[in-house]
Design an enzyme around this catalytic site. Structure first.
Site, PDB file in Angstrom:
ATOM      1  N   LYS A  15     -14.019  -3.698  -4.724  1.00 24.15           N
ATOM      2  CA  LYS A  15     -14.512  -2.824  -4.450  1.00 24.15           C
ATOM      3  C   LYS A  15     -13.837  -1.527  -5.134  1.00 24.15           C
ATOM      4  O   LYS A  15     -14.467  -0.288  -5.781  1.00 24.15           O
ATOM      5  CB  LYS A  15     -15.490  -2.498  -2.986  1.00 24.15           C
ATOM      6  CG  LYS A  15     -14.215  -1.987  -2.005  1.00 24.15           C
ATOM      7  CD  LYS A  15     -15.535  -1.931  -0.344  1.00 24.15           C
ATOM      8  CE  LYS A  15     -14.373  -2.062   0.706  1.00 24.15           C
ATOM      9  NZ  LYS A  15     -14.974  -2.791   1.494  1.00 24.15           N
ATOM     10  N   LYS A  32      -9.341 -11.238  -6.731  1.00 23.92           N
ATOM     11  CA  LYS A  32      -9.972 -10.861  -6.471  1.00 23.92           C
ATOM     12  C   LYS A  32     -10.731 -10.161  -6.126  1.00 23.92           C
ATOM     13  O   LYS A  32     -10.364  -8.500  -6.764  1.00 23.92           O
ATOM     14  CB  LYS A  32      -9.198 -10.866  -4.396  1.00 23.92           C
ATOM     15  CG  LYS A  32      -9.891 -10.620  -3.348  1.00 23.92           C
ATOM     16  CD  LYS A  32     -10.034 -10.904  -1.930  1.00 23.92           C
ATOM     17  CE  LYS A  32     -10.669 -10.953  -0.941  1.00 23.92           C
ATOM     18  NZ  LYS A  32      -9.691 -11.316   0.368  1.00 23.92           N
ATOM     19  N   LYS A  62       0.728  -1.173   0.172  1.00 31.62           N
ATOM     20  CA  LYS A  62      -0.505   0.113   0.370  1.00 31.62           C
ATOM     21  C   LYS A  62       0.769   1.352   0.197  1.00 31.62           C
ATOM     22  O   LYS A  62       0.609   2.694  -0.763  1.00 31.62           O
ATOM     23  CB  LYS A  62      -0.776   0.532   1.193  1.00 31.62           C
ATOM     24  CG  LYS A  62      -2.203  -0.777   1.427  1.00 31.62           C
ATOM     25  CD  LYS A  62      -2.814  -1.096   2.456  1.00 31.62           C
ATOM     26  CE  LYS A  62      -3.991  -1.497   2.638  1.00 31.62           C
ATOM     27  NZ  LYS A  62      -4.656  -1.878   3.211  1.00 31.62           N
TER      28      LYS A  62
END
Length: 344
Positions: free
Chosen positions: A208, A205, A121
């Site tokens: 959203k 995966k 991240k």
């Protein structure tokens, strides 16, 4: 390395948290919410909307509150019963941040620097990443251990963080000479349907954050939209195989069969026995029907809850009281163990 000789003898309790960071989708429903509904029948469960974790990325004013209600509504629509399980917002129980600070003084920098998710991240410019992004696995440990949770449902991407929670628990117990005060929480195996992949790329995966809305089925989608997304889902040119083993190396086919099995409450082998040898032109309409039948009642209830924010707030307020009642005695013991000042 975590000590595996723990003999913690306290009651079993399950903790899990979901971040309020946007629309929930089929992957969240099958990977988490369905499991929560089953777990509440067999375990004492504490389910949190972890809004403090969502702060590691910038938030629009008011978004956290709205998104917190949305996650709570999804819990309720999926069948999590506030009379059987605790549902609350993380920020409403101060024990989380208090215990996080104590654990910050126990955890080691090297442990956190090894966290794969932080590296992913933060990217190359990790010096500009927030301290919160670096430290949130410690808050995650506090989330779990404030309730002395013994079991945590986790996906593959969270196993490393759960191992950190175990390391922190073990080190606290050892440094303060309180063997087995904190349990070393165990992962709960999620089972079939836990990992739902993108409808546009079976190797990724369902997420959203994917820019393509066609990659996922949202809990806010209506029946026509769900069916359209299944129709447009990526496939390969071959018909479905005659055996489950034949799905290997065919990620899109394997994903669609897995979705059917999870929603129809059967095995992938059952699906192959029914549809093996048939093309996707025959399978996709059947899958769309299963998806619509399985999700429509959930989406209907979800939208009804969202239309009544006061009712959601009442559930969250009652849940925060129940959560605090569990965490407060633990925190009192922790303060005594550390030796902090207290009023006479």
């Amino acid at each position: 390395m975590t000590d595996t000789t723990s003999t913690y003898s306290g009651p079993e309790l399950v903790f899990s948290g979901v971040q309020p960071t946007g629309n929930l989708h089929l992957g969240n429903y099958l990977g988490a919410l369905v499991k929560f509904v089953r777990l509440q029948e067999t375990h004492n469960c504490v389910f949190s909307v972890v809004d403090l974790h969502a702060m590691t990325i910038p938030q629009e004013p008011g978004a956290l509150q709205a998104n917190t209600r949305q996650i709570a509504a999804a819990f309720l629509a999926a069948g999590v019963d506030p009379e059987k399980a605790v549902i609350f917002a993380q920020s409403a129980v101060p024990a989380h941040v208090e215990l996080c600070w104590y654990f910050n003084c126990v955890a080691r920098m090297g442990w956190l620097e090894r966290m794969t998710q932080f590296k992913e991240k933060a990217g190359k410019d990790k010096e500009r990443a927030s301290v919160g992004l670096f430290d949130y696995p410690v808050l995650q440990a506090a989330d779990i251990l404030a309730y002395k949770a013994t079991h945590v449902p986790v996906g593959e991407d969270q196993k490393q963080h759960l191992e950190l929670s175990r390391d922190i628990a073990e080190r606290f117990n050892r440094e303060y000479d309180v063997p087995d005060f904190f349990p070393q929480p165990e992962p709960l195996i999620q089972g079939p349907g836990a990992r739902i992949m993108s409808l546009k790329d079976g190797t990724k995966k369902m997420s959203k954050s994917d820019p393509s809305d066609l990659s996922r089925i949202n809990l806010t989608d209506d029946a026509d939209t769900m069916a359209r997304k299944i129709k447009k889902a990526k496939t390969d040119p071959e018909p479905l195989p005659d055996t489950v083993e034949g799905l290997k190396g065919r990620p899109e086919a394997e994903n669609l069969v897995g979705i059917y099995a999870a929603l129809a409450n059967c095995s992938s082998e059952d699906v192959i026995n029914q549809f093996g040898g048939q093309g996707f032109g025959a399978f996709k309409p059947a899958l769309a029907e299963v998806v619509v039948d399985g999700l429509s009642p959930v989406t209907k209830s979800f939208n009804e809850w969202l239309a009544d924010p006061a009712a959601i707030d009442a559930v969250l307020a009652a849940g925060a009281e129940k959560a605090s009642a569990i965490a407060q005695p633990v925190m009192e013991e922790v303060r005594d163990i550390i030796g902090l000042w207290k009023k006479g």
